[in-house]
Design an enzyme around this catalytic site. Structure first.
Site, PDB file in Angstrom:
ATOM      1  N   SER A 127      -8.177  58.576  13.105  1.00 45.94           N
ATOM      2  CA  SER A 127      -8.527  57.386  13.448  1.00 45.94           C
ATOM      3  C   SER A 127      -7.643  56.241  13.140  1.00 45.94           C
ATOM      4  CB  SER A 127      -9.491  57.381  13.449  1.00 45.94           C
ATOM      5  OG  SER A 127     -10.908  58.014  13.363  1.00 45.94           O
ATOM      6  N   ILE A 158     -10.515  55.394   6.879  1.00 48.51           N
ATOM      7  CA  ILE A 158     -10.313  56.356   6.454  1.00 48.51           C
ATOM      8  C   ILE A 158     -11.403  57.118   4.910  1.00 48.51           C
ATOM      9  CG2 ILE A 158      -8.318  58.625   5.112  1.00 48.51           C
ATOM     10  CD1 ILE A 158      -8.050  57.334   8.563  1.00 48.51           C
ATOM     11  N   GLU A 364     -16.591  62.054  13.233  1.00 46.77           N
ATOM     12  CA  GLU A 364     -16.112  62.954  13.240  1.00 46.77           C
ATOM     13  C   GLU A 364     -16.740  63.469  15.136  1.00 46.77           C
ATOM     14  OE1 GLU A 364     -16.011  66.255  10.377  1.00 46.77           O
ATOM     15  OE2 GLU A 364     -15.763  64.778   8.713  1.00 46.77           O
ATOM     16  N   THR A 366     -18.203  60.586  17.917  1.00 45.70           N
ATOM     17  CA  THR A 366     -19.656  59.790  18.279  1.00 45.70           C
ATOM     18  C   THR A 366     -20.569  61.117  19.388  1.00 45.70           C
ATOM     19  OG1 THR A 366     -18.828  59.128  20.611  1.00 45.70           O
ATOM     20  CG2 THR A 366     -18.431  57.804  18.171  1.00 45.70           C
TER      21      THR A 366
HETATM   22  N1  CAA Z   1     -10.211  73.699  19.833  1.00 49.12           N
HETATM   23  C1  CAA Z   1      -8.507  74.338  20.469  1.00 49.12           C
HETATM   24  N2  CAA Z   1      -7.867  72.789  21.200  1.00 49.12           N
HETATM   25  C2  CAA Z   1      -8.405  72.189  21.391  1.00 49.12           C
HETATM   26  C3  CAA Z   1      -9.408  71.881  21.504  1.00 49.12           C
HETATM   27  C4  CAA Z   1     -10.568  72.440  20.569  1.00 49.12           C
HETATM   28  N3  CAA Z   1     -11.534  72.618  19.678  1.00 49.12           N
HETATM   29  N4  CAA Z   1      -9.656  70.596  22.131  1.00 49.12           N
HETATM   30  C5  CAA Z   1      -9.153  70.046  23.063  1.00 49.12           C
HETATM   31  N5  CAA Z   1      -8.288  71.554  22.228  1.00 49.12           N
HETATM   32  C6  CAA Z   1      -6.341  71.007  23.329  1.00 49.12           C
HETATM   33  C7  CAA Z   1      -7.135  71.394  24.986  1.00 49.12           C
HETATM   34  O1  CAA Z   1      -6.866  73.238  25.411  1.00 49.12           O
HETATM   35  C8  CAA Z   1      -5.639  70.515  25.867  1.00 49.12           C
HETATM   36  O2  CAA Z   1      -4.514  71.366  25.251  1.00 49.12           O
HETATM   37  P1  CAA Z   1      -3.910  72.268  27.273  1.00 49.12           P
HETATM   38  O3  CAA Z   1      -3.173  70.658  27.141  1.00 49.12           O
HETATM   39  O4  CAA Z   1      -2.649  73.463  26.072  1.00 49.12           O
HETATM   40  O5  CAA Z   1      -4.893  72.567  27.990  1.00 49.12           O
HETATM   41  C9  CAA Z   1      -5.484  70.152  24.554  1.00 49.12           C
HETATM   42  O6  CAA Z   1      -6.238  70.351  22.890  1.00 49.12           O
HETATM   43  C10 CAA Z   1      -5.846  68.629  25.121  1.00 49.12           C
HETATM   44  O7  CAA Z   1      -6.885  68.886  25.195  1.00 49.12           O
HETATM   45  P2  CAA Z   1      -8.165  67.545  26.129  1.00 49.12           P
HETATM   46  O8  CAA Z   1      -7.181  67.750  27.395  1.00 49.12           O
HETATM   47  O9  CAA Z   1      -9.484  67.962  26.215  1.00 49.12           O
HETATM   48  O10 CAA Z   1      -7.870  66.374  24.988  1.00 49.12           O
HETATM   49  P3  CAA Z   1      -8.673  64.998  25.919  1.00 49.12           P
HETATM   50  O11 CAA Z   1      -7.957  63.521  25.670  1.00 49.12           O
HETATM   51  O12 CAA Z   1      -9.337  64.938  26.952  1.00 49.12           O
HETATM   52  O13 CAA Z   1      -9.631  64.510  24.229  1.00 49.12           O
HETATM   53  C11 CAA Z   1     -11.073  64.746  22.586  1.00 49.12           C
HETATM   54  C12 CAA Z   1     -10.879  65.472  23.799  1.00 49.12           C
HETATM   55  C13 CAA Z   1     -13.294  66.233  22.541  1.00 49.12           C
HETATM   56  C14 CAA Z   1     -12.228  63.912  23.689  1.00 49.12           C
HETATM   57  C15 CAA Z   1     -10.505  64.375  21.511  1.00 49.12           C
HETATM   58  O14 CAA Z   1      -9.641  63.348  21.593  1.00 49.12           O
HETATM   59  C16 CAA Z   1     -11.829  64.381  19.989  1.00 49.12           C
HETATM   60  O15 CAA Z   1     -12.378  64.918  19.860  1.00 49.12           O
HETATM   61  N6  CAA Z   1     -11.857  62.809  20.413  1.00 49.12           N
HETATM   62  C17 CAA Z   1     -12.857  62.190  19.135  1.00 49.12           C
HETATM   63  C18 CAA Z   1     -12.027  62.625  17.570  1.00 49.12           C
HETATM   64  C19 CAA Z   1     -12.547  62.251  16.539  1.00 49.12           C
HETATM   65  O16 CAA Z   1     -13.668  63.289  16.582  1.00 49.12           O
HETATM   66  N7  CAA Z   1     -12.531  61.710  15.609  1.00 49.12           N
HETATM   67  C20 CAA Z   1     -12.965  61.468  14.414  1.00 49.12           C
HETATM   68  C21 CAA Z   1     -11.956  60.871  13.445  1.00 49.12           C
HETATM   69  S1  CAA Z   1     -12.072  61.624  12.134  1.00 49.12           S
HETATM   70  C22 CAA Z   1     -14.246  61.190  10.890  1.00 49.12           C
HETATM   71  O17 CAA Z   1     -14.500  60.654  11.519  1.00 49.12           O
HETATM   72  C23 CAA Z   1     -13.661  62.109   9.474  1.00 49.12           C
HETATM   73  C24 CAA Z   1     -14.554  60.729   8.423  1.00 49.12           C
HETATM   74  O18 CAA Z   1     -14.668  59.051   8.549  1.00 49.12           O
HETATM   75  C25 CAA Z   1     -15.445  61.219   8.423  1.00 49.12           C
END
Ligand code: CAA
Length: 381
Positions: A127, A158, A364, A366
């Site tokens: 992030s 983080i 992780e 929303t």
């Molecule tokens: N597994 C494998 N590949 C994946 C995937 C998955 N789960 N999700 C996406 N991909 C791949 C797609 O297939 C795509 O590949 P191609 O271009 O070859 O087709 C590529 O990745 C891009 O994917 P999207 O087009 O789906 O990307 P997007 O921009 O639409 O975003 C999203 C997808 C799911 C919204 C992603 O941005 C997401 O998960 N966002 C949330 C982020 C998050 O969870 N942050 C948390 C931070 S960590 C944290 O919070 C820790 C803490 O403090 C405890």
């Protein structure tokens, strides 16, 4: 009598960790929270019990085991202290697991033993101030230099940042390449050019640190890139898919304690001449909480067992996180209502659970992101 849904070893694990939590963690959770204190003694004991090696390759010191065991452990930790659960889950599922699944043999030999015995705490940095839900939008860059890479940019929110000895950092080589421009690196801390600043004013999970990381030409040796160039986004998404099971488990643990503390309090608090547990208004809240906690737990275990069976689990993991985090927030709200005025003042368990629960709907991914992931799967051709 053991739970037919769990194996004998899973039942034993739950009992072992529950005894430990009731004896050593829960009694100190309030003080860890109020003092924003990292629970080092607990982390050391969990490592001595071998828990930081769960699901990690035994060739590198891991103890193998199942994701279901990991979920049980995280749930039980969260029941006693939600902060400890997220410290544990971030370290293991976002950092150690990243290296375990995608690292080279050399990276595993160098880093897994220290992470497994928790002499090194792990963190994961994705992030940024302008890239939270939209993970493709990160601006932290990587560029080539002799023998390695230079990282520049800012990460924030983080978890474990203050204590981390190793941080998995996701950076982009070229923002025009979108998800295909991303790479992942292992950064050893301290590192020249890396500034780590704890972020203050957090509502809940206060015993876990949350930090901003500023990278100014931080050198990373060539051997510390994980996987192939351009594979960073996909590896990160796969790690988050697993991590979401543990946040669901953390949510179940918070909700379970909200229920237990409400039962205990309602039996001892009297009003209008009887225990408040005699009133149907309270009984309705308790019955709804118990039913929802059980449903959230089953969905969480189901996502874990799908992963253990090497079946598609990702959508179920998102469902589990979406549902269990809602149950955590609603159960904590009911617990506070049942505790009344007493619950509104710290230190009180209902007050802490209420503050701790909310972030499960945010980190992780929303709840809105979980719905996107679930809906995309439902609608795919
Ligand atoms: N597994 C494998 N590949 C994946 C995937 C998955 N789960 N999700 C996406 N991909 C791949 C797609 O297939 C795509 O590949 P191609 O271009 O070859 O087709 C590529 O990745 C891009 O994917 P999207 O087009 O789906 O990307 P997007 O921009 O639409 O975003 C999203 C997808 C799911 C919204 C992603 O941005 C997401 O998960 N966002 C949330 C982020 C998050 O969870 N942050 C948390 C931070 S960590 C944290 O919070 C820790 C803490 O403090 C405890």
């Amino acid at each position: 009598m053991s739970d037919p849904y769990l194996t004998e070893s899973e039942t034993l694990l739950r009992k072992t960790i529950r005894d430990f939590v009731d004896r050593e963690l829960a009694p100190n959770a309030s003080s860890y929270d109020l003092n924003e204190e990292f629970p080092s003694t607990i982390i050391k004991k969990l490592s001595e019990l071998g828990f930081f090696g769960l699901t990690i390759d035994t060739n590198y010191g891991g103890t193998a085991g199942s994701t279901t065991q990991l979920a049980i452990l995280t749930e039980e930790l969260a029941r006693g202290c939600a902060s400890t659960a997220v410290i544990f889950a971030s370290h293991l599922s976002l950092c150690t697991k990243y290296i375990d699944l995608f690292g080279s043999d050399g990276q595993k030999r160098s880093y897994l033993p220290g992470l497994i015995n928790a002499s090194t705490i792990g963190a994961f940095a994705l992030s940024e101030p302008d890239a939270g839900s939209d993970a493709v939008a990160i601006k932290t860059t990587v560029s080539d230099i002799d023998n390695g890479f230079l990282i520049n940019g800012t990460k924030h929110f983080i978890t474990n940042g203050r204590e981390a000895g190793i941080i998995i950092v996701i950076a982009t080589r070229d923002t025009n390449l979108g998800s295909k421009g991303m790479e992942s690196f292992i950064i050893e801390v301290p590192a020249s050019g890396l500034t780590i600043t704890p972020q203050k004013g957090k509502m809940g999970i206060r015993a876990s640190s949350t930090c901003e990381l500023h990278f100014n030409n931080v050198f990373v040796p060539f051997d510390n890139r994980i996987g192939k160039p351009g594979a960073g986004f996909e590896m990160t998404m796969r790690i988050l898919d697993i991590g979401r099971i543990l946040i669901a488990a953390q949510s179940v643990g918070i909700a379970q304690m909200a229920l237990e503390s409400s039962i205990n309090y309602s039996k001892t608090r009297t009003a209008f001449g009887s225990a408040i547990s005699d009133f149907q208004a309270i009984q309705t809240m308790l019955a709804n909480m118990a039913t929802e906690v059980e449903a959230a737990r089953l969905l969480t275990y189901r996502s874990a067992s799908l992963l253990d069976a090497q079946l598609p689990f990702e959508t179920t993991a998102s469902m589990a996180k979406l549902f269990a985090s809602k149950v955590a927030v609603e159960s904590a709200d009911k617990a506070l209502q049942i505790h009344g005025g007493a619950g509104y003042f710290a230190p009180n368990i209902a007050e802490r659970l209420y503050r701790d629960a909310k972030v499960t709907q945010i980190y992780e991914g929303t709840s809105e992101i979980q719905r996107i992931i679930i809906a995309r799967k439902l609608l795919e051709d």
